[in-house]
Design a protein around this motif. Sequence first.
Motif, PDB file in Angstrom:
ATOM      1  N   GLU A 163      11.009   6.864  -4.601  1.00 32.60           N
ATOM      2  CA  GLU A 163       9.654   6.872  -5.174  1.00 32.60           C
ATOM      3  C   GLU A 163       8.640   7.343  -4.132  1.00 32.60           C
ATOM      4  OE1 GLU A 163       8.790   3.034  -6.697  1.00 32.60           O
ATOM      5  OE2 GLU A 163      10.324   3.101  -8.275  1.00 32.60           O
ATOM      6  N   ALA A 164       8.840   6.922  -2.891  1.00 35.20           N
ATOM      7  CA  ALA A 164       7.935   7.348  -1.826  1.00 35.20           C
ATOM      8  C   ALA A 164       8.018   8.849  -1.620  1.00 35.20           C
ATOM      9  CB  ALA A 164       8.263   6.606  -0.529  1.00 35.20           C
ATOM     10  N   MET A 165       9.223   9.410  -1.694  1.00 32.88           N
ATOM     11  CA  MET A 165       9.390  10.857  -1.484  1.00 32.88           C
ATOM     12  C   MET A 165       8.780  11.649  -2.637  1.00 32.88           C
ATOM     13  SD  MET A 165      10.744  11.343   1.445  1.00 32.88           S
ATOM     14  CE  MET A 165      11.175  13.089   1.276  1.00 32.88           C
ATOM     15  N   GLN A 166       8.895  11.123  -3.842  1.00 31.32           N
ATOM     16  CA  GLN A 166       8.276  11.800  -4.987  1.00 31.32           C
ATOM     17  C   GLN A 166       6.751  11.822  -4.829  1.00 31.32           C
ATOM     18  OE1 GLN A 166       9.688   9.794  -8.500  1.00 31.32           O
ATOM     19  NE2 GLN A 166      11.837  10.301  -8.116  1.00 31.32           N
ATOM     20  N   TRP A 167       6.203  10.696  -4.380  1.00 36.18           N
ATOM     21  CA  TRP A 167       4.748  10.637  -4.171  1.00 36.18           C
ATOM     22  C   TRP A 167       4.333  11.611  -3.071  1.00 36.18           C
ATOM     23  CZ3 TRP A 167       1.541   9.624  -0.074  1.00 36.18           C
ATOM     24  CH2 TRP A 167       0.191   9.411  -0.369  1.00 36.18           C
ATOM     25  N   GLU A 168       5.116  11.691  -2.002  1.00 37.07           N
ATOM     26  CA  GLU A 168       4.791  12.585  -0.885  1.00 37.07           C
ATOM     27  C   GLU A 168       4.785  14.033  -1.337  1.00 37.07           C
ATOM     28  OE1 GLU A 168       4.720  15.080   2.469  1.00 37.07           O
ATOM     29  OE2 GLU A 168       6.397  14.996   1.045  1.00 37.07           O
ATOM     30  N   ALA A 169       5.755  14.426  -2.157  1.00 36.74           N
ATOM     31  CA  ALA A 169       5.824  15.809  -2.631  1.00 36.74           C
ATOM     32  C   ALA A 169       4.582  16.182  -3.438  1.00 36.74           C
ATOM     33  CB  ALA A 169       7.077  16.003  -3.481  1.00 36.74           C
ATOM     34  N   ALA A 170       4.022  15.197  -4.148  1.00 35.57           N
ATOM     35  CA  ALA A 170       2.829  15.466  -4.959  1.00 35.57           C
ATOM     36  C   ALA A 170       1.533  15.364  -4.163  1.00 35.57           C
ATOM     37  CB  ALA A 170       2.783  14.481  -6.136  1.00 35.57           C
ATOM     38  N   ASN A 171       1.591  14.788  -2.950  1.00 37.98           N
ATOM     39  CA  ASN A 171       0.368  14.548  -2.173  1.00 37.98           C
ATOM     40  C   ASN A 171       0.464  15.086  -0.748  1.00 37.98           C
ATOM     41  OD1 ASN A 171      -1.422  12.488  -3.885  1.00 37.98           O
ATOM     42  ND2 ASN A 171       0.724  11.935  -4.168  1.00 37.98           N
ATOM     43  N   HIS A 172       1.390  16.000  -0.526  1.00 42.87           N
ATOM     44  CA  HIS A 172       1.615  16.549   0.817  1.00 42.87           C
ATOM     45  C   HIS A 172       0.386  17.327   1.306  1.00 42.87           C
ATOM     46  CE1 HIS A 172       4.138  18.098   4.080  1.00 42.87           C
ATOM     47  NE2 HIS A 172       3.460  19.241   3.946  1.00 42.87           N
ATOM     48  N   PRO A 173       0.021  17.169   2.618  1.00 42.47           N
ATOM     49  CA  PRO A 173       0.581  16.237   3.606  1.00 42.47           C
ATOM     50  C   PRO A 173      -0.046  14.850   3.454  1.00 42.47           C
ATOM     51  CG  PRO A 173      -1.123  17.538   4.632  1.00 42.47           C
ATOM     52  CD  PRO A 173      -1.016  18.036   3.214  1.00 42.47           C
ATOM     53  N   ALA A 174       0.661  13.854   3.932  1.00 43.81           N
ATOM     54  CA  ALA A 174       0.203  12.475   3.762  1.00 43.81           C
ATOM     55  C   ALA A 174       0.624  11.645   4.968  1.00 43.81           C
ATOM     56  CB  ALA A 174       0.779  11.884   2.481  1.00 43.81           C
ATOM     57  N   PHE A 175       0.101  10.431   5.010  1.00 47.27           N
ATOM     58  CA  PHE A 175       0.475   9.477   6.055  1.00 47.27           C
ATOM     59  C   PHE A 175       1.346   8.380   5.449  1.00 47.27           C
ATOM     60  CE2 PHE A 175      -3.228  11.302   8.129  1.00 47.27           C
ATOM     61  CZ  PHE A 175      -2.847  11.313   9.469  1.00 47.27           C
ATOM     62  N   PHE A 176       2.418   8.040   6.160  1.00 45.84           N
ATOM     63  CA  PHE A 176       3.202   6.846   5.851  1.00 45.84           C
ATOM     64  C   PHE A 176       3.090   5.902   7.046  1.00 45.84           C
ATOM     65  CE2 PHE A 176       5.107   9.794   2.861  1.00 45.84           C
ATOM     66  CZ  PHE A 176       5.290   8.999   1.735  1.00 45.84           C
ATOM     67  N   LYS A 177       2.957   4.613   6.744  1.00 47.44           N
ATOM     68  CA  LYS A 177       2.745   3.638   7.816  1.00 47.44           C
ATOM     69  C   LYS A 177       3.645   2.426   7.622  1.00 47.44           C
ATOM     70  CE  LYS A 177      -2.117   4.950   8.378  1.00 47.44           C
ATOM     71  NZ  LYS A 177      -3.520   4.482   8.430  1.00 47.44           N
ATOM     72  N   ALA A 178       4.191   1.961   8.750  1.00 47.86           N
ATOM     73  CA  ALA A 178       4.929   0.703   8.722  1.00 47.86           C
ATOM     74  C   ALA A 178       3.948  -0.430   8.448  1.00 47.86           C
ATOM     75  CB  ALA A 178       5.633   0.479  10.051  1.00 47.86           C
ATOM     76  N   PRO A 179       4.335  -1.438   7.673  1.00 46.48           N
ATOM     77  CA  PRO A 179       3.403  -2.531   7.348  1.00 46.48           C
ATOM     78  C   PRO A 179       2.834  -3.229   8.574  1.00 46.48           C
ATOM     79  CG  PRO A 179       5.263  -2.592   5.850  1.00 46.48           C
ATOM     80  CD  PRO A 179       5.586  -1.544   6.891  1.00 46.48           C
ATOM     81  N   TRP A 180       3.660  -3.398   9.625  1.00 49.13           N
ATOM     82  CA  TRP A 180       3.178  -4.007  10.860  1.00 49.13           C
ATOM     83  C   TRP A 180       3.425  -3.043  12.016  1.00 49.13           C
ATOM     84  CZ3 TRP A 180       6.106  -7.168   7.499  1.00 49.13           C
ATOM     85  CH2 TRP A 180       5.400  -8.241   6.925  1.00 49.13           C
ATOM     86  N   SER A 182       0.893  -0.822  15.424  1.00 48.95           N
ATOM     87  CA  SER A 182      -0.439  -0.743  16.006  1.00 48.95           C
ATOM     88  C   SER A 182      -0.617   0.519  16.818  1.00 48.95           C
ATOM     89  CB  SER A 182      -0.692  -1.963  16.918  1.00 48.95           C
ATOM     90  OG  SER A 182       0.203  -1.956  18.017  1.00 48.95           O
ATOM     91  N   SER A 183      -1.907   0.863  17.037  1.00 48.06           N
ATOM     92  CA  SER A 183      -2.300   1.962  17.921  1.00 48.06           C
ATOM     93  C   SER A 183      -1.646   3.282  17.559  1.00 48.06           C
ATOM     94  CB  SER A 183      -1.991   1.610  19.388  1.00 48.06           C
ATOM     95  OG  SER A 183      -2.662   0.439  19.766  1.00 48.06           O
ATOM     96  N   GLY A 184      -1.437   3.514  16.277  1.00 52.47           N
ATOM     97  CA  GLY A 184      -0.865   4.777  15.826  1.00 52.47           C
ATOM     98  C   GLY A 184       0.643   4.814  15.877  1.00 52.47           C
ATOM     99  N   ARG A 185       1.263   3.810  16.484  1.00 56.24           N
ATOM    100  CA  ARG A 185       2.716   3.727  16.447  1.00 56.24           C
ATOM    101  C   ARG A 185       3.116   3.196  15.073  1.00 56.24           C
ATOM    102  NH1 ARG A 185       0.782   2.339  21.380  1.00 56.24           N
ATOM    103  NH2 ARG A 185       1.687   3.393  23.190  1.00 56.24           N
ATOM    104  N   GLY A 186       4.264   3.594  14.598  1.00 57.37           N
ATOM    105  CA  GLY A 186       4.652   3.196  13.256  1.00 57.37           C
ATOM    106  C   GLY A 186       3.928   3.984  12.193  1.00 57.37           C
ATOM    107  N   VAL A 187       3.407   5.192  12.555  1.00 56.78           N
ATOM    108  CA  VAL A 187       2.686   6.054  11.617  1.00 56.78           C
ATOM    109  C   VAL A 187       3.361   7.424  11.593  1.00 56.78           C
ATOM    110  CG1 VAL A 187       0.499   7.190  11.108  1.00 56.78           C
ATOM    111  CG2 VAL A 187       0.507   4.846  12.007  1.00 56.78           C
TER     112      VAL A 187
END
Length: 581
Positions: A163-180, A182-187
């Motif tokens: 589902e995430a990949m389908q959303w990305e294809a429709a909204n490219h480019p996009a940001f995905f982020k880990a829930p926890w 910091s400081s741009g890591r996990g992005v």
Amino acid sequence: MTIHIFNPESDYALASFSPGYTPPAEILQLRARMALTPAAWAIPGDAILMLDEKAELHADKSMLDTKGLRLISLADIRGFLDDNPEATIRPWGWNPMLCHQLRLAGVDDAHLPSDEEMAEIRRLSHRRTAAEFNRLLNAQLCKSTELARHISPEAIEFTDSDEAMQWEAANHPAFFKAPWSSSGRGVLFTDTLDAESRIRPWIAGIIRRQGSVMAESAAQKVIDFATEWEADTDADGEVSLKFLGVSLFEASFRGKYHSNRHAPQRELMQSIRRAAPDFGHEFISAQRDALKSIIESSPAGSRYHGFIGIDMLADSDGRIRGGIELNFRRTMGIPPIEILIIGRGNVAAHLEKAFQSKAIPAICCNPHEECFPQAETYIIAVKDDAIAEVARRLQPSPGSIVAHTSGSVGIEALAGNLPPASHCGVFYPLQTFSHDVEMNYADIPFLIEGSDAAATSRLMHLAKLLSLNVAEADSTLRAHYHLAAVIACNFANHMCTLASQYLNARHLDFRMLLPLLNQTIAKLSVTTPALAQTGPAVRGDRKVIAKHLAALKDFPDMAALYKLVSESIMNTHLNTHLPNE
């Protein structure tokens, strides 16, 4: 006294939520390299806890002696707390791993968050809180037609990588982020990345480790900035949020934090408003309301207290995304204090409230502290005879300004007790303040005096941010106003106290006089006090006066005062005197 800890792994440790979590090597290296970071905000007498044995090898210790700070290790902390039982512990962020380390070192649970508080910090630190914050902020912004264009897109949470990949294809480019994180890591910014070899594995890994991934649409940003806050909850469960200021930082186009710009708040705000002209008091107030709703959603006994940073950006059209991230911990952007109000009384509390209501960073502190943190402006709001003693304990940095709020104390009380060449002045609100009485700060006259042009200009500027009635007044002129204010306000209030005592003795209600008192004051806005005077004395009605004096036979002090004031009124208006008895 505070024990500071730099533990930048806190967000990752919250994701694990295990006492035995082991941070990645690069984060441990960062922690060791920047272990003395808290020296920037610590005050003399504070301590910095070194979590790593080799941290000192990487640390520039020049600031320690300059500021009178102590370094302690985990082996030292129990003894330090025994010697300083009033000390508090303030890490970069709380997490179960740090709590476990401190308990093993002998720290009592009274110094640590409870399990319920720790669970709430983890819940709030999840990036879905930022999505909820944006929903609430958008609702606030919609109330203003001027700010409605700043509606922020809300992040979407995915638990399924397809589902995430389908959303990305429709909204490219996009940001995905880990829930926890910091400081741009996990992005992850997906602009040039291959979908199957780079994007999908990253998303799947985050979902596997943290349960979900957050997705946001990209923006053509021109500036990264933040508002910084401190939250607390009083004994009655009321949440308070202090606005600490704005920060301006550099981050890569992929979202990785690089550095903060260090400058006075006035300069930072000007830079932000050049890129985002609509950012200001109204926008910050909308953030405050949304943030307060977020914290109030927590159970009363585990509500978050501590620092909060709200990261934002503005795009090339000046549109603001008002809640990219919420950091429930200290951040590199928490600014030096703009206005430090030294005092715990009614004047200090109302000045803090007045400044905060205009989104001007101001905080109160205890006047009995041995030393005070650095600030751009100090306002000493204590009893007159304590002003000089507080001033002697200040060490203002070059360019900062120190003012007191007294109407009857001259500027020399500061000038003679501060370091040479210090900027100082007087910031006198000509008003009576009570703890639980609301007031319109815009109506309060402020009388300003400065030791030089820089101090006068700064204090006049601050006063005009609060009030529509601001004037310069030297110590002599201010003393005249203060004396007149005592007669008009304090003496009048004392008369009301006596009237209340008289009525209470006869089981009657003083509140019956309130319409009369309100009308008495209202008349003074359209006529002079002399022309507004009414009553038996101004009429020369000796029969009524004699009757009143007889009624006051059980109150001899009140009777003497009644006679003295009546004679003063008659002397002023009729040029006659009451007969001697």
